[in-house]
Design an enzyme around this catalytic site. Structure first.
Site, PDB file in Angstrom:
ATOM      1  N   SER A 142       0.746  -1.100  -0.066  1.00 53.98           N
ATOM      2  CA  SER A 142       0.068  -0.105   0.013  1.00 53.98           C
ATOM      3  C   SER A 142       0.676   1.256   0.035  1.00 53.98           C
ATOM      4  CB  SER A 142      -0.805   0.204   1.305  1.00 53.98           C
ATOM      5  OG  SER A 142      -1.773   1.161   1.564  1.00 53.98           O
ATOM      6  N   TYR A 155      -2.317   0.410  10.511  1.00 56.29           N
ATOM      7  CA  TYR A 155      -2.549  -0.137   9.132  1.00 56.29           C
ATOM      8  C   TYR A 155      -1.349  -0.039   8.399  1.00 56.29           C
ATOM      9  CZ  TYR A 155      -4.101  -0.637   4.260  1.00 56.29           C
ATOM     10  OH  TYR A 155      -4.260  -0.778   2.937  1.00 56.29           O
TER      11      TYR A 155
END
Length: 245
Positions: A142, A155
């Site tokens: 990501s 995250y």
């Protein structure tokens, strides 16, 4: 580019979004795809879609939180096709909130899926790769972690942990097993569906409407990395909307 045709490729999180796009792209180029996810109905539909267009696909219902499930996915590939060329660790989840909100359940879910799930995938595939003296690990990461922002601390932490582990593996490897990290930015998927924090869910959904690129763009990046000659390793690809900050 080296031909992808005939390669046996296992994909986690394959039932929708980026995983589904990757499966369709690679099957179109002649790969034999082995699809893993929790949602059996969607996996069955995807296998039928691939077969109806002349491709080869099988699936195994798995949950990446359990290492035995990853072993079963790899065994399914080897039992059916006799080998495994690539594992794509794509399954991921996001629970976005302030750290002081103490969403410990969300933290554990992200660690179990985004981090431990990747490690379990690597652990299942590496013995096969070592035995055949070839293999390729692709981790879908990501852009979170490349740019740190509020509400994404844990995250982003799981994603940066994957980057760190992958770089260590790259340095430890003798080159017979390649490793690639692909970091998508905002992509049009059902990513927001699992977010419990309603404020963040609204923001992410709005970003998708205004910014998101197609998951096919990520699939083509995966195809590019796989298609390189065996002595060429694509280390990291960051792929995001041109308007994304």
């Amino acid at each position: 580019m080296q031909s992808i045709k005939g390669k046996v490729i296992a994909i986690t999180g394959a039932s929708s979004g980026i995983g589904k796009a990757i499966a369709l792209e690679l099957a179109k180029k002649g790969a034999k795809v082995v699809l893993g996810a929790r949602r059996t109905k969607q996996l069955q539909q995807l296998v039928e879609e691939i077969k109806n267009t002349g491709g080869e696909a099988i699936f195994a219902q798995i949950d990446v939180k359990y290492k035995a499930d990853l072993v079963r996915l790899i065994n399914t590939a080897v039992d059916k096709f006799g080998t495994l060329d690539v594992i794509i660790n794509n399954a991921g989840v996001s629970q976005l909130s302030r750290i002081d909100e103490l969403d410990t359940d969300g933290w554990e879910e992200m660690i179990d899926i985004n981090l431990k799930g990747v490690l379990y995938g690597m652990a299942a595939a590496i013995p096969v790769f070592k035995q055949q003296r070839s293999g390729h690990i692709i981790n879908i990461i990501s852009t979170s972690g490349i740019k740190i922002v509020p509400m994404q601390g844990v995250y982003a932490g799981t994603k940066n942990a994957v980057r760190t582990i992958a770089e260590a593996f790259r340095q430890e490897s003798d080159g017979t097993i390649r490793i690639t990290g692909i970091s998508p930015g905002v992509v049009k998927t059902d990513f927001a569906d699992s977010i419990k924090n309603q404020e963040m869910k609204t923001i992410i959904t709005r970003n998708m409407e205004n910014l998101a690129i197609s998951p096919n763009a990520i699939a083509k990046a995966v195809s590019y990395a796989i298609g390189q000659p065996k002595n060429v390793e694509v280390g990291d690809i960051v792929i995001r909307p041109s308007k994304q900050n």
